[in-house]
Enzyme design. Structure first.
Site, PDB file in Angstrom:
ATOM      1  N   GLU A   1       0.810  -1.226   0.000  1.00  0.00           N
ATOM      2  CA  GLU A   1       0.000   0.000   0.000  1.00  0.00           C
ATOM      3  C   GLU A   1       0.847   1.283   0.000  1.00  0.00           C
ATOM      4  O   GLU A   1       0.621   2.191   0.795  1.00  0.00           O
ATOM      5  CB  GLU A   1      -0.986  -0.029   1.179  1.00  0.00           C
ATOM      6  CG  GLU A   1      -1.917  -1.238   1.091  1.00  0.00           C
ATOM      7  CD  GLU A   1      -2.796  -1.445   2.321  1.00  0.00           C
ATOM      8  OE1 GLU A   1      -2.855  -0.561   3.189  1.00  0.00           O
ATOM      9  OE2 GLU A   1      -3.427  -2.517   2.398  1.00  0.00           O
TER      10      GLU A   1
ATOM     11  N   ASN B   1       2.038  -5.101  -3.256  1.00  0.00           N
ATOM     12  CA  ASN B   1       0.641  -5.396  -2.903  1.00  0.00           C
ATOM     13  C   ASN B   1      -0.129  -4.115  -2.603  1.00  0.00           C
ATOM     14  O   ASN B   1       0.337  -3.275  -1.829  1.00  0.00           O
ATOM     15  CB  ASN B   1       0.670  -6.282  -1.641  1.00  0.00           C
ATOM     16  CG  ASN B   1      -0.657  -6.921  -1.322  1.00  0.00           C
ATOM     17  OD1 ASN B   1      -1.336  -7.428  -2.214  1.00  0.00           O
ATOM     18  ND2 ASN B   1      -1.046  -6.896  -0.053  1.00  0.00           N
TER      19      ASN B   1
ATOM     20  N   HIS C   1     -10.418  -6.218  -2.345  1.00  0.00           N
ATOM     21  CA  HIS C   1     -11.482  -5.977  -1.356  1.00  0.00           C
ATOM     22  C   HIS C   1     -12.633  -5.292  -2.085  1.00  0.00           C
ATOM     23  O   HIS C   1     -12.664  -4.064  -2.239  1.00  0.00           O
ATOM     24  CB  HIS C   1     -10.954  -5.107  -0.208  1.00  0.00           C
ATOM     25  CG  HIS C   1      -9.923  -5.815   0.612  1.00  0.00           C
ATOM     26  ND1 HIS C   1     -10.202  -6.957   1.328  1.00  0.00           N
ATOM     27  CD2 HIS C   1      -8.604  -5.565   0.811  1.00  0.00           C
ATOM     28  CE1 HIS C   1      -9.104  -7.373   1.949  1.00  0.00           C
ATOM     29  NE2 HIS C   1      -8.118  -6.550   1.645  1.00  0.00           N
TER      30      HIS C   1
ATOM     31  N   GLU D   1      -6.098 -10.694  -1.475  1.00  0.00           N
ATOM     32  CA  GLU D   1      -6.950 -10.494  -0.288  1.00  0.00           C
ATOM     33  C   GLU D   1      -8.418 -10.413  -0.703  1.00  0.00           C
ATOM     34  O   GLU D   1      -9.131  -9.475  -0.349  1.00  0.00           O
ATOM     35  CB  GLU D   1      -6.544  -9.202   0.437  1.00  0.00           C
ATOM     36  CG  GLU D   1      -5.083  -9.155   0.822  1.00  0.00           C
ATOM     37  CD  GLU D   1      -4.687  -7.897   1.604  1.00  0.00           C
ATOM     38  OE1 GLU D   1      -5.564  -7.170   2.090  1.00  0.00           O
ATOM     39  OE2 GLU D   1      -3.473  -7.651   1.708  1.00  0.00           O
TER      40      GLU D   1
ATOM     41  N   ASP E   1     -12.289 -10.493  -1.062  1.00  0.00           N
ATOM     42  CA  ASP E   1     -13.588 -10.612  -0.369  1.00  0.00           C
ATOM     43  C   ASP E   1     -14.562  -9.658  -1.044  1.00  0.00           C
ATOM     44  O   ASP E   1     -14.163  -8.708  -1.707  1.00  0.00           O
ATOM     45  CB  ASP E   1     -13.491 -10.381   1.149  1.00  0.00           C
ATOM     46  CG  ASP E   1     -12.746  -9.122   1.567  1.00  0.00           C
ATOM     47  OD1 ASP E   1     -12.730  -8.152   0.789  1.00  0.00           O
ATOM     48  OD2 ASP E   1     -12.184  -9.100   2.680  1.00  0.00           O
TER      49      ASP E   1
HETATM   50  O1  9MR Z   1      -7.617  -8.166   8.203  1.00  0.00           O
HETATM   51  C1  9MR Z   1      -6.691  -7.375   8.907  1.00  0.00           C
HETATM   52  C2  9MR Z   1      -7.313  -6.886  10.202  1.00  0.00           C
HETATM   53  O2  9MR Z   1      -7.517  -7.984  11.077  1.00  0.00           O
HETATM   54  C3  9MR Z   1      -6.406  -5.871  10.862  1.00  0.00           C
HETATM   55  O3  9MR Z   1      -7.066  -5.310  11.983  1.00  0.00           O
HETATM   56  C4  9MR Z   1      -6.071  -4.775   9.870  1.00  0.00           C
HETATM   57  C5  9MR Z   1      -5.165  -3.782  10.539  1.00  0.00           C
HETATM   58  O4  9MR Z   1      -4.205  -3.274   9.777  1.00  0.00           O
HETATM   59  O5  9MR Z   1      -5.445  -5.346   8.725  1.00  0.00           O
HETATM   60  C6  9MR Z   1      -6.296  -6.204   8.032  1.00  0.00           C
HETATM   61  O6  9MR Z   1      -5.670  -6.688   6.862  1.00  0.00           O
HETATM   62  C7  9MR Z   1      -5.307  -5.708   5.904  1.00  0.00           C
HETATM   63  C8  9MR Z   1      -4.078  -6.215   5.193  1.00  0.00           C
HETATM   64  O7  9MR Z   1      -3.073  -6.480   6.120  1.00  0.00           O
HETATM   65  C9  9MR Z   1      -3.594  -5.215   4.160  1.00  0.00           C
HETATM   66  N1  9MR Z   1      -4.643  -4.879   3.236  1.00  0.00           N
HETATM   67  C10 9MR Z   1      -5.905  -4.456   3.821  1.00  0.00           C
HETATM   68  C11 9MR Z   1      -6.379  -5.504   4.827  1.00  0.00           C
HETATM   69  C12 9MR Z   1      -7.725  -5.107   5.402  1.00  0.00           C
HETATM   70  O8  9MR Z   1      -7.610  -3.933   6.143  1.00  0.00           O
END
Ligand code: 9MR
Length: 375
Positions: A161, A202, A237, A266, A268
């Site tokens: 990101e 990513n 997402h 990722e 969903d």
């Molecule tokens: O799914 C993850 C969630 O449990 C955490 O609280 C969150 C905090 O940073 O991160 C989520 O996963 C993220 C991933 O690491 C990077 N891309 C976005 C995902 C959803 O926020």
């Protein structure tokens, strides 16, 4: 009916086709096996599953998927919580679980602006680190983490990101302290620590033209600098309301035309409405107040939305199959709806239905659509 077979699944098809619609609940063929020969099909593993003793071989994740990403366990704040402490308990467990389940491990993530403790960017007096000192710290982290799992991790999300929505570089402490070339060092250190691991860039919202072009530019800069990048990670997402399949396909084509590979990292699909001013994607700093209008399916998902979700997933899988030569992996961000982060973003405590398995771990209509009929 026009049925397109998954590459390499021809022999399986005839037997599946004769099975009743409830077959998926008991079928011995997993979604990962069905798509073998096309791409890996993975899931994120939540931290609570990595705190248990290593006997997860009968779990849903183990049965259905052949690539595991730690949802949180390998992020800096968990794996390297203080300057002198590394905590490998959960990540070691992920490796063990993957070995038991014959799944690949995806490392997530080495360089991010979230879930990275403040001390990373400060000296012992709390002053901002110099460029050189932060590079030393980054190298130590990557050497230690990637080095420990050398030969055991299939691929790493090296930088996560790093882009704004318009494709420009995001302002983060990494960029502010090291400079625009910070990501080049990250890939250099990662390759040195495990030359055989795949390395990814990513990001979310790569269905947007400007952002995917930014990602391609970033990867090209890395390649020109002599670094290795194996694929662009399109997080995926999504929602029933965005993006269109056409938008996603345009981005997939842009990546393929640039000669790069894709990993869907990722995936969903939220079914819930969002406030008008909410931003798509996965910006975790966004948060809105709860209101029943944004949480309409607290007891069950109505049939119409269940159907829409199934068709959306079917469309996504058909698209990824079309580009299967360039798509290495499709990873869902979790296995069952109960565990999804989407229940809490960008409004906490909602009841969302974004994955292939329901809250009891039973396959949903969407599972049947992506395992039975690919139009
Ligand atoms: O799914 C993850 C969630 O449990 C955490 O609280 C969150 C905090 O940073 O991160 C989520 O996963 C993220 C991933 O690491 C990077 N891309 C976005 C995902 C959803 O926020």
């Amino acid at each position: 009916m026009n049925i397109r077979l998954v590459k390499g699944m021809g022999l399986l098809w005839s037997s599946l086709f004769l099975l009743p619609s409830s077959w998926a609940a008991t079928a011995s063929i997993s979604i990962a096996q069905l798509y073998q020969g096309s791409f890996l099909v993975g899931t994120a593993i939540k931290s609570s599953d990595l705190k248990k003793p290593p006997s997860l071989s009968s779990s849903l994740s183990c049965r259905e998927f052949n690539a595991f990403t730690a949802e949180n366990a390998m992020k800096w704040e968990h794996i390297h919580p203080t300057p002198d402490t590394y905590d490998f308990s959960m990540s070691d467990q992920l490796i063990t679980m993957a070995q038991q389940c014959d799944a690949k491990v995806i490392g997530h993530t080495l360089v991010w602006h979230q879930q990275t403790p403040d001390w990373v960017f400060q000296d012992s007096q709390g002053n901002a680190l110099s460029r050189d000192a932060l590079l030393v710290r980054l190298k130590d982290h990557i050497d230690t983490v990637v080095g420990r799992y050398k030969g055991k991790v299939y691929g790493w999300d090296v930088v996560n990101e790093a882009l704004n929505e318009d494709g420009t570089l995001r302002d983060t402490p990494w960029r502010n302290i090291i400079g625009d070339d910070y990501f080049i060092y990250a890939y250099r250190y990662a390759r040195a620590a495990d030359p055989d691991a795949q390395l990814y860039y990513n990001d979310f919202n790569l269905y947007k033209k400007a952002k995917v072009e930014g990602a391609i530019t970033l990867v090209n800069q890395l390649l020109e600098a002599g670094e290795k990048v194996d694929a662009i990670g399109m997080q995926g997402h999504y929602s029933l309301f965005y993006p269109s399949l056409n938008e996603i396909e345009q981005s997939v084509q842009a990546i393929v035309n640039a000669g790069l590979s894709i990993a869907v990292t990722e995936l969903d699909v939220s079914v819930l409405p969002l406030p008008d001013d909410a931003f798509s994607g996965a910006d975790i700093t966004q948060s809105f107040a709860a209101h029943p209008v944004y949480d309409p399916y607290t007891s069950r998902l109505p049939e119409a939305q269940e159907q829409q979700l199934a068709e959306t997933y079917q469309g996504l899988f058909a698209l990824f199959l079309k580009y299967a030569d360039n798509v290495d992996r499709i990873t869902f961000w979790g296995a069952s709806d109960a565990d999804s982060w989407r229940n809490n973003w960008p409004i906490r405590g909602r009841t969302d239905y974004p994955l292939l398995f329901d809250r009891q771990g039973r396959p949903k209509l969407a599972y049947q659509y992506v395992t039975q009929f690919i139009p």
